[in-house]
Enzyme design. Structure first.
Site, PDB file in Angstrom:
ATOM      1  N   ARG A   6       0.777  -1.060  -0.140  1.00 33.89           N
ATOM      2  CA  ARG A   6      -0.086  -0.006  -0.002  1.00 33.89           C
ATOM      3  C   ARG A   6       0.886   1.260   0.189  1.00 33.89           C
ATOM      4  NH1 ARG A   6      -4.032  -1.273   4.735  1.00 33.89           N
ATOM      5  NH2 ARG A   6      -2.282  -2.741   5.259  1.00 33.89           N
ATOM      6  N   GLY A  63       2.258 -14.770   8.048  1.00 34.34           N
ATOM      7  CA  GLY A  63       1.757 -14.305   9.285  1.00 34.34           C
ATOM      8  C   GLY A  63       2.689 -14.048  10.571  1.00 34.34           C
ATOM      9  N   ASN A 112      -5.920  -4.176  19.291  1.00 34.57           N
ATOM     10  CA  ASN A 112      -4.574  -4.816  19.727  1.00 34.57           C
ATOM     11  C   ASN A 112      -3.438  -3.842  18.964  1.00 34.57           C
ATOM     12  OD1 ASN A 112      -2.290  -6.370  20.190  1.00 34.57           O
ATOM     13  ND2 ASN A 112      -2.681  -7.833  18.053  1.00 34.57           N
ATOM     14  N   LYS A 114      31.097  28.473  -0.395  1.00 33.72           N
ATOM     15  CA  LYS A 114      31.368  27.169  -0.379  1.00 33.72           C
ATOM     16  C   LYS A 114      32.870  26.929   0.093  1.00 33.72           C
ATOM     17  CE  LYS A 114      33.402  24.765  -3.383  1.00 33.72           C
ATOM     18  NZ  LYS A 114      34.751  24.074  -3.609  1.00 33.72           N
ATOM     19  N   ASN A 119      37.411  29.710  -8.687  1.00 33.30           N
ATOM     20  CA  ASN A 119      38.413  28.757  -7.955  1.00 33.30           C
ATOM     21  C   ASN A 119      38.410  27.586  -8.530  1.00 33.30           C
ATOM     22  OD1 ASN A 119      35.715  28.311  -7.939  1.00 33.30           O
ATOM     23  ND2 ASN A 119      35.624  27.063  -6.077  1.00 33.30           N
ATOM     24  N   ARG A 169      41.875  47.018 -14.839  1.00 27.20           N
ATOM     25  CA  ARG A 169      40.565  46.892 -15.921  1.00 27.20           C
ATOM     26  C   ARG A 169      41.513  47.312 -17.193  1.00 27.20           C
ATOM     27  NH1 ARG A 169      38.360  52.371 -12.732  1.00 27.20           N
ATOM     28  NH2 ARG A 169      37.506  51.229 -10.902  1.00 27.20           N
TER      29      ARG A 169
END
Length: 457
Positions: free
Chosen positions: A18, A78, A168, A348, A383, A437
């Site tokens: 199920r 069972g 039960n 990280k 990196n 730059r």
């Protein structure tokens, strides 16, 4: 007879059809922990538990590992038949035997201890509950004086017996020798054609043996057979955990929409907002604010820190620091005290020193940033060279301008400035200014000529 002499048998051989899953039912998680782990957690001290496996045997054995011993139920005939598979261990054991199912994640150690205590000096004791709707459950039969005299399965029950609401829970404690004798006497003469472990209770009662019983709350006895019941168990565990933290001085703005796993620790006077997920061995300090949309896994958050709409995985954050919104701290990220890790910043394997700021739109991976630094918008720690990850180290009191690429391996000395738009390779000496730059090449009237030629709009 002491609790320490109790052998635990866990039934985990069922297919769990199920659940409609490739995964064995007992390995489905409730609040981050597999159901069978939760059952193992409540087993009393004693010999190493025995898990009865069948469908999905290999996966269950690999998950449980050395925490238990295993026997195989090749055919499912069972619950009584399942326990028969453990006969070798039963014959070697003197004392009590706890039998329980691997799909009961809401059992508590207190309930199991009470059941074991009830079995002292008796041949058996069982766990039951009073169900609002007992349909499908075995009913507890009691005699005129209220003593347990048997269990009848729903399919075998008369209409009068089906009106009984005490059901039960499929958790038992037996005296080992008595259990072995009952197993030898079991038959499969019933509607299911199976060997019912429940029949052992009736056999003992017929011999005049007193049967102990503990009546637990219905929720505690929930067995999970489908996804709806899995969600029900999840909600129950979440409620238990959230109530514990509120009692401990933590404010949960909306407990029904707050997910906190059991191994999480939270300091007093912290406030947890709706939509927060705290998982694993996360530790939240005192006076923190964990705002909406956060997912924090196996991470540490210092006192007085606030986190908003962010993901932290195996990260450490100091005191009085501000994280987010929309920050992503990946494994190995260590952020100091009084820092700012702002919106759309990803870290990280980075160490960020006290009072340093990465306000927004930055990726910093594999390196260090010293104290009192300002890493401006659009900075990228480049990196990866295509083969290996390289390190970049930024010293103390540094300023890195907007839209800077730091090509690893790189070293920015203490007090250095890197001008906006620079691409840095190698070392920048301390207290220096780095400008990387390219000079603009301006072609005057170029656009005007192109328009006249019809080549631009």
């Amino acid at each position: 007879m002491q609790t320490e002499s109790c052998l635990s048998l866990i039934m985990a051989a069922g297919e769990g059809t199920r659940m409609n899953s490739k995964r064995p039912k007992v390995l489905h998680a409730v609040a981050g922990k597999a159901m069978i782990d939760r059952v193992l957690d409540v087993c009393p001290q004693g010999p190493k538990p025995v898990v009865i496996v069948g469908h999905g045997r290999q996966a269950v054995e690999e998950h449980v590992g050395s925490r238990a011993r295993f026997v195989v139920q090749e055919e499912q005939k069972g619950t009584g038949h399942a326990v028969m598979m453990a006969r070798e261990y039963l014959t070697q054991h003197e004392g009590l035997v706890l039998v329980l199912a691997g799909d009961m994640p809401l059992l508590t150690r207190e309930t199991i201890d009470a059941l074991v205590q009830q079995a002292q000096g008796k041949k058996a004791a069982l766990l039951s509950s009073v169900a609002a709707d007992p349909t499908g459950y075995g009913r507890i039969l009691r005699d005129a004086t209220g003593n347990v005299c048997g269990i009848v399965e729903h399919k075998d029950a008369t209409q009068a017996q089906r009106n009984i609401r005490e059901v039960n829970a499929s958790v038992y404690v037996f005296e080992a020798k008595a259990l072995l004798a009952c197993l030898d006497a079991l038959t499969c003469d019933n509607a299911q054609g199976e060997y019912y472990l429940t029949d052992c209770i009736g056999l003992l009662a017929q011999k005049g043996e007193a049967i102990g019983a503990v009546v637990a709350e219905e929720e505690t006895c929930l067995g999970v057979n489908n996804r709806a019941q899995l969600a029900q168990a999840e909600e129950a565990v979440r409620r238990r955990v959230n109530e514990r933290w509120m009692q401990a001085g933590v404010t949960l703005i909306d407990p029904a929409h707050t997910y906190i796993e059991e191994d999480v620790q939270i300091g007093r006077d912290s406030v947890i907002y709706p939509g927060v997920i705290l998982q694993g061995h996360t530790i939240i300090g005192e006076d923190c604010a964990i705002l909406q949309g956060c997912r924090i896994i196996d991470s540490q958050i210092g006192d007085g820190t606030d986190v908003q709409n962010s993901v932290l995985i195996q990260a450490r954050v100091g005191r009085e620091t501000h994280i987010g919104p929309y920050a992503y701290l990946r494994p190995g990220s260590v952020v100091g005290n009084a820092c700012k890790i702002g919106d759309f910043v990803e870290l990280k394997n980075m160490q960020v020193g006290d009072r340093s700021k990465l306000p927004h739109l930055t990726y910093a991976g594999d390196g260090t940033i010293g104290t009192d630094c300002n890493i401006a918008c659009g900075t990228i720690f480049v990196n990866y060279d295509g083969k290996v990850k390289q390190q970049t180290h930024v010293g103390n009191h540094c300023f890195v301008g907007c839209n800077v690429n730091l090509i690893a391996p790189a070293e920015i000395g203490d007090g250095a400035y890197v001008a906006a738009g620079s691409t840095v390779v190698g070392e920048v000496p301390g207290d220096s200014l780095c400008i990387g730059r390219a000079h603009a090449d301006i072609k005057e009237k170029w656009a005007k000529r192109r328009r006249e030629q019809g080549r631009l709009k």
